[in-house]
Design an enzyme around this catalytic site. Structure first.
Site, PDB file in Angstrom:
ATOM      1  N   GLY A  13       5.040  -9.157  17.010  1.00  0.00           N
ATOM      2  CA  GLY A  13       5.593  -9.152  15.781  1.00  0.00           C
ATOM      3  C   GLY A  13       4.641 -10.215  14.812  1.00  0.00           C
ATOM      4  O   GLY A  13       4.804 -11.257  15.285  1.00  0.00           O
ATOM      5  N   ARG A  74       2.212  -3.659  19.260  1.00  0.00           N
ATOM      6  CA  ARG A  74       3.178  -3.868  20.829  1.00  0.00           C
ATOM      7  C   ARG A  74       2.521  -2.777  21.527  1.00  0.00           C
ATOM      8  O   ARG A  74       2.719  -1.673  21.320  1.00  0.00           O
ATOM      9  CB  ARG A  74       4.413  -3.859  20.544  1.00  0.00           C
ATOM     10  CG  ARG A  74       5.127  -4.605  19.571  1.00  0.00           C
ATOM     11  CD  ARG A  74       6.680  -4.753  19.682  1.00  0.00           C
ATOM     12  NE  ARG A  74       7.458  -5.428  18.595  1.00  0.00           N
ATOM     13  CZ  ARG A  74       7.469  -6.874  18.327  1.00  0.00           C
ATOM     14  NH1 ARG A  74       7.057  -7.510  19.395  1.00  0.00           N
ATOM     15  NH2 ARG A  74       8.151  -7.178  17.452  1.00  0.00           N
ATOM     16  N   ASP A 105       6.152 -14.221  23.220  1.00  0.00           N
ATOM     17  CA  ASP A 105       6.151 -14.242  24.659  1.00  0.00           C
ATOM     18  C   ASP A 105       5.475 -13.131  25.029  1.00  0.00           C
ATOM     19  O   ASP A 105       4.860 -13.071  26.414  1.00  0.00           O
ATOM     20  CB  ASP A 105       7.693 -14.401  24.947  1.00  0.00           C
ATOM     21  CG  ASP A 105       8.616 -13.096  24.730  1.00  0.00           C
ATOM     22  OD1 ASP A 105       8.113 -12.449  23.702  1.00  0.00           O
ATOM     23  OD2 ASP A 105       9.710 -13.041  25.414  1.00  0.00           O
ATOM     24  N   THR A 127       5.736 -16.834  16.404  1.00  0.00           N
ATOM     25  CA  THR A 127       7.029 -15.847  16.269  1.00  0.00           C
ATOM     26  C   THR A 127       8.211 -16.804  15.391  1.00  0.00           C
ATOM     27  O   THR A 127       8.291 -17.732  15.664  1.00  0.00           O
ATOM     28  CB  THR A 127       7.539 -15.657  17.538  1.00  0.00           C
ATOM     29  OG1 THR A 127       8.879 -14.755  17.566  1.00  0.00           O
ATOM     30  CG2 THR A 127       7.679 -16.912  18.580  1.00  0.00           C
ATOM     31  N   ASP A 129      10.942 -16.165  15.899  1.00  0.00           N
ATOM     32  CA  ASP A 129      12.402 -16.515  16.854  1.00  0.00           C
ATOM     33  C   ASP A 129      12.459 -17.927  17.163  1.00  0.00           C
ATOM     34  O   ASP A 129      13.522 -18.301  17.672  1.00  0.00           O
ATOM     35  CB  ASP A 129      12.105 -15.447  18.037  1.00  0.00           C
ATOM     36  CG  ASP A 129      12.047 -13.995  17.625  1.00  0.00           C
ATOM     37  OD1 ASP A 129      12.526 -13.731  16.429  1.00  0.00           O
ATOM     38  OD2 ASP A 129      11.746 -13.068  18.136  1.00  0.00           O
ATOM     39  N   ASP A 131      11.775 -18.967  20.152  1.00  0.00           N
ATOM     40  CA  ASP A 131      12.354 -19.048  21.369  1.00  0.00           C
ATOM     41  C   ASP A 131      11.171 -19.465  22.573  1.00  0.00           C
ATOM     42  O   ASP A 131      11.476 -19.172  23.572  1.00  0.00           O
ATOM     43  CB  ASP A 131      12.596 -17.572  21.660  1.00  0.00           C
ATOM     44  CG  ASP A 131      11.684 -16.344  21.626  1.00  0.00           C
ATOM     45  OD1 ASP A 131      10.423 -16.673  21.006  1.00  0.00           O
ATOM     46  OD2 ASP A 131      11.873 -15.292  21.865  1.00  0.00           O
ATOM     47  N   ARG A 173      15.822 -11.968  17.763  1.00  0.00           N
ATOM     48  CA  ARG A 173      16.055 -11.362  19.038  1.00  0.00           C
ATOM     49  C   ARG A 173      17.047 -11.957  20.050  1.00  0.00           C
ATOM     50  O   ARG A 173      18.263 -11.871  19.375  1.00  0.00           O
ATOM     51  CB  ARG A 173      14.477 -11.458  19.961  1.00  0.00           C
ATOM     52  CG  ARG A 173      14.267 -10.256  20.879  1.00  0.00           C
ATOM     53  CD  ARG A 173      13.012 -10.439  21.513  1.00  0.00           C
ATOM     54  NE  ARG A 173      11.892 -10.079  20.804  1.00  0.00           N
ATOM     55  CZ  ARG A 173      11.785  -8.887  20.685  1.00  0.00           C
ATOM     56  NH1 ARG A 173      12.049  -7.878  21.207  1.00  0.00           N
ATOM     57  NH2 ARG A 173      10.549  -8.432  19.654  1.00  0.00           N
TER      58      ARG A 173
HETATM   59  O1  F6P Z   1      10.051 -11.201  17.466  1.00  0.00           O
HETATM   60  C1  F6P Z   1       9.961 -10.926  16.286  1.00  0.00           C
HETATM   61  C2  F6P Z   1      11.380 -10.135  15.776  1.00  0.00           C
HETATM   62  O2  F6P Z   1      11.300  -9.801  14.356  1.00  0.00           O
HETATM   63  C3  F6P Z   1      12.560 -10.337  16.448  1.00  0.00           C
HETATM   64  O3  F6P Z   1      13.435 -11.198  15.648  1.00  0.00           O
HETATM   65  C4  F6P Z   1      13.275  -8.866  16.180  1.00  0.00           C
HETATM   66  O4  F6P Z   1      14.333  -8.688  17.238  1.00  0.00           O
HETATM   67  C5  F6P Z   1      11.993  -8.012  16.675  1.00  0.00           C
HETATM   68  O5  F6P Z   1      10.942  -8.874  16.226  1.00  0.00           O
HETATM   69  C6  F6P Z   1      11.979  -6.608  15.902  1.00  0.00           C
HETATM   70  O6  F6P Z   1      10.713  -6.045  16.601  1.00  0.00           O
HETATM   71  P1  F6P Z   1       9.992  -4.942  15.925  1.00  0.00           P
HETATM   72  O7  F6P Z   1       9.110  -5.593  14.986  1.00  0.00           O
HETATM   73  O8  F6P Z   1       9.265  -4.103  17.125  1.00  0.00           O
HETATM   74  O9  F6P Z   1      11.011  -3.977  15.295  1.00  0.00           O
END
Ligand code: F6P
Length: 321
Positions: A13, A74, A105, A127, A129, A131, A173
């Site tokens: 992300g 990803r 991560d 990130t 998050d 985390d 997340r």
């Molecule tokens: O890790 C960053 C984040 O925005 C999280 O807060 C969220 O759960 C996730 O990515 C969303 O993922 P994607 O970009 O694959 O929709």
């Protein structure tokens, strides 16, 4: 053997400040007479060989921009042995002996796996998050926090005007960091995060007392990881009788021009990543601990969990009177 060529990529992300980190890696590398390459679209682009040389000018004027100029992805294929081998071959074709990765991560896991195959790697935590252990802050968290509190301030206006309850869902997340910190900084009534259990009945008593004391609004910040946004809203409406609205902040939390804090953090981490590669280190993450930049083994980072401090949760509750 002295390192001569390095590459940089962003993966997972996006988060505000990634561009400042890319800029710092490229310019620090060139300062140390390295040839610096960029990989586009993260590990997916690496597998496809999307690698090109960078110079000082290629990273000019990017620091104030959100997102990542290198693009990101990803990649499922990268998680396989075949994907890792292809990625390594692509880097070897350019004689690249060091890689700096910028991401969360998943990115750090991929980085660790590439180091196990003999490549020198350093990861940079980015990130919203927050985390990741072994760094107080990841790149993008501060900007996302500012975005969330700006939204909370605005929602408060409507909540007060209409005497409504608002349930505001914040990203993160499985982590409640963004929700908790924005709840404290935004002065909301209740914060719900996945790390700490809650009781809806106790919450409703607290909210009723607030209204009796003359409060005109009620904001509940709920981390997406709780997974109960609709349920909490329904409880407030059906069981307590509040007119309730839900606002899911969503992807606007990932964008925007990075704050000064994120630009500075990214600049320091980007420079440190290159310096650690030059010292011959590998499979580490650079992070902010106290006010120092320190490098920690990726194995340690990936096997620990960042915890939410109970005293901060208590603070949120004490201040929300
Ligand atoms: O890790 C960053 C984040 O925005 C999280 O807060 C969220 O759960 C996730 O990515 C969303 O993922 P994607 O970009 O694959 O929709």
């Amino acid at each position: 053997m002295k390192m001569k060529k390095i590459a940089v990529l962003t993966s997972g992300g996006d988060s505000p400040g990634m561009n400042a980190a890319i800029r710092a890696v490229v310019r620090t590398g060139i300062f140390h007479n390295l040839e610096v390459f960029a990989v586009e679209r993260g590990f997916a682009g690496l597998i496809e060989g999307q690698i090109s040389p960078m110079n000082q000018v290629s990273v000019g004027g990017i620091m104030q921009r959100g997102g990542t100029v290198l693009k990101t992805s990803r990649s499922e294929k990268f998680k396989t042995k075949e994907g890792l081998d292809i990625a390594l071959q692509k880097l070897r074709k350019f004689d690249i002996d060091g890689l700096v990765t910028i991401g969360g991560d998943g990115t750090l896991r991929g980085t660790r796996d590439l180091s196990a195959l003999g490549l020198k790697t350093i990861g940079i935590p980015a990130t919203i998050d927050n985390d990741l252990p072994k760094t107080d802050m990841a790149i993008g968290v501060d900007t996302a926090l500012n975005t969330v509190i700006d939204a909370i301030d605005k929602i408060k206006d409507t909540a007060s005007s209409h005497q409504r309850a608002f349930v505001v869902e914040v990203m993160g997340r499985n982590s409640g960091y963004l929700a908790l910190m924005s709840g404290i900084a935004g002065g909301v009534e209740i914060v719900l995060i996945p790390e700490i259990s809650y009781n809806l009945q106790e919450i409703s008593i607290k909210l009723k007392e607030g209204y009796q004391r003359g409060k005109t609004h009620c904001i509940i910040v709920i981390a997406e990881g709780v997974g109960k946004t609709n349920e909490v809203s329904k409880y407030l409406e059906d069981k307590i009788g509040y007119e309730t609205r839900i606002t899911i902040l969503g992807y606007l939390q990932r964008g925007g021009s990075p704050s000064a804090f994120d630009r500075l953090l990214a600049s320091r981490l980007g420079a440190a990543a290159v310096e650690h590669l030059l010292k011959g280190e590998t499979s580490k993450m650079v992070g902010l601990i106290g006010n120092k930049i320190e490098a920690t083994d990726l194995e340690v980072v990936l096997n620990q969990q960042k915890t939410i401090k109970q005293n901060l949760y208590n603070l949120a509750s004490v201040l929300a009177k």
